[in-house]
Write an enzyme that holds these catalytic residues in place. Structure first.
Site, mmCIF file in Angstrom:
data_model
loop_
_atom_site.group_PDB
_atom_site.id
_atom_site.type_symbol
_atom_site.label_atom_id
_atom_site.label_comp_id
_atom_site.label_asym_id
_atom_site.label_seq_id
_atom_site.Cartn_x
_atom_site.Cartn_y
_atom_site.Cartn_z
ATOM 1 N N CYS A 1 0.832 -1.213 0.000
ATOM 2 C CA CYS A 1 0.000 0.000 0.000
ATOM 3 C C CYS A 1 0.862 1.257 0.000
ATOM 4 O O CYS A 1 1.868 1.321 0.686
ATOM 5 C CB CYS A 1 -0.891 0.042 1.236
ATOM 6 S SG CYS A 1 -2.244 -1.116 1.224
ATOM 7 N N ASP B 1 13.712 0.923 8.572
ATOM 8 C CA ASP B 1 14.961 1.233 9.291
ATOM 9 C C ASP B 1 14.973 0.628 10.689
ATOM 10 O O ASP B 1 16.017 0.177 11.167
ATOM 11 C CB ASP B 1 15.141 2.754 9.447
ATOM 12 C CG ASP B 1 15.119 3.483 8.129
ATOM 13 O OD1 ASP B 1 14.947 2.797 7.108
ATOM 14 O OD2 ASP B 1 15.259 4.710 8.123
#
Length: 420
Positions: free
Chosen positions: A116, A124
């Protein structure tokens, strides 16, 4: 490409069975990599993301059989540790194979994920946590390359912000690491809880399940003995069908649910004036005398789920007054606003706050789905609107909702799936 044609204005009636939770099933499927033998998982929803992840495991050398919601997966001996772009690009959850593969095999390459388009959703946090566990991580040609040839080592991980897939990835990595891993600021979602309970059932010592601090004793690369798994029901699908009952002013029951997973959603429906009957595994919603405006702030579980924000925005269009919806988790999750305006909606946006002015008379329109939950909001608006609505780009819906139009039609809706 398929689209949905909805004839609006129909009252719904009856009960709808809720499918297994896609967001619980995906990490459970990834966790089979940690197993020393094949694993059975049942109550899997028949949605595209499940098929994509099974295909990814097959590409890595796993075998599986999948029929009628039951999968038997043998991912005990992978022949590749590279999750390639052609599959990963369609689904963000592909990153969930990184933790278990790295922990078991000492190396993993995963293409940067897709899915999406709702904000950055950075991975990260996953990568920093794995580095703290001793992995060497580089990004090369669009791939995350993670190496830990001597295995991962237990560590104290403090997530800067709550991350569901990050928590799941590190829980799986920690299961086969050497020593103790403590995850602080862990996600508490029911889907995370189920993953932890399944791993604990397989012999991994995990303390703090359901809290924001998890303590995991790793097996030092010793594969685990996983048992059969039954996927928990989908609380977001359940909430979406409750909104379908609400927006059509219908009496409707949802079956096979865990009501306390929906507490924050049920509170808001009650505030809007909808009577609810709640028992052990069923919830029935009744029409409201008048629909009251509501204030919603999305947050991590047990707060109001961001995955229900769009559906409640559609419902708020019918409320008598101004509703305020504040999105605190994703910075780009109001893409459905411009499409809802095509029905006649009066919505004012300021930063991450939407003011929905009701009540609005909704008229059928041609609209385009932008992401999974936004697409369900457009279907809800189409159910309530006068006339015909066509919802385009419904491949988003198919990623996360099992047989949506079939289930709604069984309740009395008039929805056809057609080709463009």
């Amino acid at each position: 490409m398929d689209f949905l044609r909805i004839e609006g204005g129909k009252t719904l009636n009856g009960s709808v069975p809720i499918s297994g939770a896609k967001n619980a099933a995906l990490p459970l499927i990834a966790s089979t990599i940690l197993s020393k033998q094949s694993v059975q998982i049942d109550n899997l929803p028949d949605v595209q993301d499940i098929k994509t992840l099974l295909r990814l495991l097959q590409n890595l050398g796993a075998s599986y059989q999948y029929e009628d919601g039951l999968a038997t997966i043998d991912a005990s001996k992978l022949t590749s540790t590279v999750a390639t772009y052609d599959i990963v690009r369609t689904m963000r959850a592909s990153i969930l194979v990184l933790g278990p593969i790295l922990a078991k095999y000492g190396r993993c390459e995963v293409s940067l994920p897709g899915g999406c388009a709702i904000g950055q959703r950075p991975i990260d946090l996953h990568l920093q946590a794995l580095e703290q566990m001793g992995a060497k991580i580089t990004i090369k040609a669009g791939y995350v390359v993670a190496e830990a040839p001597n295995g991962l080592k237990g560590s104290t991980i403090i997530f800067d912000k709550i991350t569901v897939t990050g928590t799941e990835n590190i829980v799986m990595a920690a299961a086969l690491a050497k020593g103790t891993t403590t995850i602080i600021n862990a996600a508490k979602e029911p889907e995370v809880v189920q993953l932890c309970e399944v791993l604990k059932d397989a012999g991994v010592q995990i303390d703090g399940i359901g809290s924001d601090e998890l303590i995991i004793e790793g097996t030092d690369r010793e594969p685990i003995e996983m048992r059969a798994i039954h996927v928990i029901p989908d609380r977001i699908e359940a909430g979406t069908y409750l909104c379908a009952g609400a927006i059509t002013n219908s009496t409707l029951s949802i079956e096979n649910v865990i009501p306390h997973h929906l507490d924050s959603v049920l509170v808001k429906l009650k505030q809007m004036g909808f009577p609810l009957d709640v028992n052990e595994s069923n919830i029935t919603i009744h029409p409201a005398r008048t629909i009251e405006p509501v204030e919603i702030v999305t947050s991590e579980y047990p707060g109001f789920p961001t995955d229900m924000q769009a559906q409640f925005m559609a419902l708020a269009l019918l409320a008598n007054g101004a509703s305020i919806i504040e999105e605190r988790l994703f910075e780009n999750r109001f893409m459905h606003v411009s499409e809802l305006k095509r029905f006649g909606a009066n919505i004012q946006l300021k930063g991450n706050i939407a003011t929905v002015i009701g009540p609005t008379e909704l008229w059928g329109a041609d609209v385009m789905a932008t992401d999974l939950r936004a697409s369900s909001a457009l279907v809800l608006a189409g159910l309530a609107a006068k006339g015909t609505t066509n919802v385009h780009r419904i491949y988003h819906l198919d990623r996360g909702y099992e047989k949506l139009e079939e289930k709604l039609n069984a309740l009395g809706a008039n929805i056809q799936r057609l080709s463009e």
